[in-house]
Design a protein around this motif. Structure first.
Motif, mmCIF file in Angstrom:
data_model
loop_
_atom_site.group_PDB
_atom_site.id
_atom_site.type_symbol
_atom_site.label_atom_id
_atom_site.label_comp_id
_atom_site.label_asym_id
_atom_site.label_seq_id
_atom_site.Cartn_x
_atom_site.Cartn_y
_atom_site.Cartn_z
ATOM 1 N N GLN A 129 89.708 39.040 39.970
ATOM 2 C CA GLN A 129 88.708 38.399 39.427
ATOM 3 C C GLN A 129 87.426 38.581 40.141
ATOM 4 O O GLN A 129 86.497 38.593 39.681
ATOM 5 C CB GLN A 129 89.013 36.874 39.040
ATOM 6 N N LEU A 130 87.498 38.363 41.657
ATOM 7 C CA LEU A 130 86.462 38.642 42.284
ATOM 8 C C LEU A 130 85.957 40.189 42.414
ATOM 9 O O LEU A 130 84.877 40.198 42.369
ATOM 10 C CB LEU A 130 86.979 38.250 43.831
ATOM 11 N N LEU A 131 86.857 41.065 42.130
ATOM 12 C CA LEU A 131 86.672 42.280 42.013
ATOM 13 C C LEU A 131 85.639 42.575 40.799
ATOM 14 O O LEU A 131 84.741 43.202 40.675
ATOM 15 C CB LEU A 131 87.826 43.241 42.115
ATOM 16 N N VAL A 132 86.053 42.052 39.876
ATOM 17 C CA VAL A 132 85.253 42.023 38.393
ATOM 18 C C VAL A 132 83.864 41.430 38.929
ATOM 19 O O VAL A 132 82.872 42.091 38.190
ATOM 20 C CB VAL A 132 86.266 41.323 37.396
ATOM 21 N N TYR A 133 83.969 40.481 39.362
ATOM 22 C CA TYR A 133 82.641 39.926 39.389
ATOM 23 C C TYR A 133 81.814 40.386 40.098
ATOM 24 O O TYR A 133 80.590 40.528 39.885
ATOM 25 C CB TYR A 133 82.805 38.269 40.141
ATOM 26 N N PHE A 134 82.144 41.196 41.420
ATOM 27 C CA PHE A 134 81.261 41.971 42.134
ATOM 28 C C PHE A 134 80.880 43.100 41.451
ATOM 29 O O PHE A 134 79.540 43.537 41.407
ATOM 30 C CB PHE A 134 82.098 42.389 43.505
ATOM 31 N N LEU A 135 81.645 43.638 40.491
ATOM 32 C CA LEU A 135 81.318 44.815 39.726
ATOM 33 C C LEU A 135 80.237 44.511 38.821
ATOM 34 O O LEU A 135 79.143 45.195 38.412
ATOM 35 C CB LEU A 135 82.524 45.619 39.337
ATOM 36 N N VAL A 136 80.680 43.601 38.018
ATOM 37 C CA VAL A 136 79.651 43.033 37.044
ATOM 38 C C VAL A 136 78.233 42.704 37.652
ATOM 39 O O VAL A 136 77.274 42.938 36.827
ATOM 40 C CB VAL A 136 80.334 41.732 35.999
ATOM 41 N N GLU A 137 78.169 41.798 38.478
ATOM 42 C CA GLU A 137 77.043 41.529 39.101
ATOM 43 C C GLU A 137 76.244 42.553 39.712
ATOM 44 O O GLU A 137 74.985 42.804 39.465
ATOM 45 C CB GLU A 137 77.337 40.476 40.210
ATOM 46 N N ASP A 138 76.911 43.382 40.375
ATOM 47 C CA ASP A 138 76.291 44.538 40.911
ATOM 48 C C ASP A 138 75.556 45.540 39.830
ATOM 49 O O ASP A 138 74.207 45.886 39.802
ATOM 50 C CB ASP A 138 77.162 45.541 41.532
ATOM 51 N N TYR A 139 76.175 45.435 38.707
ATOM 52 C CA TYR A 139 75.476 46.255 37.417
ATOM 53 C C TYR A 139 74.292 45.670 37.000
ATOM 54 O O TYR A 139 73.473 46.194 36.588
ATOM 55 C CB TYR A 139 76.717 46.787 36.467
ATOM 56 N N ALA A 140 74.577 44.150 36.627
ATOM 57 C CA ALA A 140 73.483 43.481 36.032
ATOM 58 C C ALA A 140 72.239 43.242 37.058
ATOM 59 O O ALA A 140 71.300 43.432 36.650
ATOM 60 C CB ALA A 140 74.135 41.888 35.504
ATOM 61 N N ASN A 141 72.621 43.245 38.252
ATOM 62 C CA ASN A 141 71.682 42.963 39.264
ATOM 63 C C ASN A 141 70.762 44.116 39.462
ATOM 64 O O ASN A 141 69.538 44.173 39.462
ATOM 65 C CB ASN A 141 72.187 42.668 40.674
ATOM 66 N N TYR A 142 71.264 45.544 39.109
ATOM 67 C CA TYR A 142 70.794 46.606 39.169
ATOM 68 C C TYR A 142 69.585 46.741 38.555
ATOM 69 O O TYR A 142 68.457 46.974 38.791
ATOM 70 C CB TYR A 142 71.763 47.829 39.209
ATOM 71 N N TRP A 143 69.663 46.413 37.086
ATOM 72 C CA TRP A 143 68.885 46.617 36.275
ATOM 73 C C TRP A 143 67.993 45.737 36.000
ATOM 74 O O TRP A 143 66.728 45.974 35.926
ATOM 75 C CB TRP A 143 69.514 46.655 34.766
#
Length: 305
Positions: A129-143
């Motif tokens: 779950q933490l891995l998913v959160y980091f990946l999702v946050e990173d992508y959304a934060n990028y844009w």
């Protein structure tokens, strides 16, 4: 609030004895509302924001030559009063921006099913779950971050506050306009909204994200950092470059990893300048003490894009 009135009842419902962690969780949370437990998140953010940067504060103040070679922009220094002023302003933002955000987001958290009940999640569940959160946050934060640079109004009225620190420090990680806290905070909530978790995992996610942000804003790139072993991790030097270039920066928008900048071609300037910086830092390592003193106060590690 847990649906059980006693540890025995909880054990019978689960069909096994409670683990030590579950027993402690039960004793602490049994008589507390879910909303009260959710509000712990803000408390944890303040505690970890206060404690984690302290080693870097000490390193910044003692100015030891042993650490100087790891400082990314050694020509910029901060006094204790300057760092404490940053800390004070961030705490005000926490109270007036993060606090209300937590308060008004609770109905959504309750709706998606962030649970406080037993059993506690297994380690593997927490990890994925933490891995998913980091990946999702990173992508959304990028844009979202890239958008704040792309639109002049967004930069001038909102994001410029965060870029007041050309050379970031740990306490400056959440130093930003209140609107930016809310905008980029949405990226942090996306993961738990997509993949609901236990409240413990929710707390842990925001604490880890806070620690990561503090490290990338620390102003130091230590070779012994455990984060060095994380694949595609950006780190302090990666984000420091973004701060150094400032408004005109077209590189390194991602918050944690490097894959978004690589895929969308927003890391080219950084990749060239990183080679320049590494050569300069190698000079510092090999220089004698007198030459080191001279270099430390000279040219910055990067050039403008």
């Amino acid at each position: 609030m847990l649906p059980f009135e006693s540890i025995q009842e909880a054990s019978m419902s689960l069909g096994r004895n409670l683990t030590l962690a579950e027993t402690l969780w039960f004793k602490y949370t049994a008589d507390k509302s879910d909303f009260y437990l959710y509000c712990h998140n803000t408390i944890f953010l303040i505690i970890f924001y206060t404690l984690v940067p302290l080693p870097m504060v000490i390193v910044e103040l003692i100015r030891s030559k042993k650490f100087e070679i790891y400082k990314i922009q050694p020509n910029i220094r901060f006094s204790l009063s300057e760092m404490m002023e940053c800390y004070r302003k961030v705490l005000i933002t926490f109270v007036f921006a993060v606090g209300p955000l937590q308060f008004f987001s609770y109905p959504i958290i309750e709706w998606v099913g962030i649970r406080t009940s037993l059993p506690l999640p297994y380690f593997s569940e927490v990890f994925w779950q933490l891995l998913v959160y980091f990946l999702v946050e990173d992508y959304a934060n990028y844009w979202l971050h890239r958008m704040l640079h792309h639109y002049k109004w967004g930069y001038d009225k909102i994001h410029r506050v965060h870029h007041e620190y050309v050379a970031p420090i740990g306490f400056a990680a959440p130093y930003a306009h209140w609107a930016e806290i809310i905008i980029l905070g949405l990226a942090s909530f996306l993961g738990p909204l997509m993949v609901p978790c236990h409240m413990f995992t929710f707390w842990l996610w925001f604490v880890l994200r806070q620690i990561e942000a503090i490290e990338t804003h620390s102003g130091y790139e230590f070779p012994w950092s455990p984060s060095k072993y994380i694949p595609f991790y950006g780190g302090a030097i990666y984000h420091d470059y973004h701060h150094f270039v400032g408004e005109s920066c077209h590189s390194n928008f991602a918050s944690v990893f490097t894959y978004c900048d690589y895929i969308y071609g927003t890391d080219k300037g950084y990749r060239y300048q990183k080679e320049v910086f590494e050569k300069r830092r190698e000079k510092l390592r090999n220089a004698n003490e007198s030459m080191e003193d001279k270099l430390i106060g000279s040219t910055p590690p990067f050039k403008s894009e």
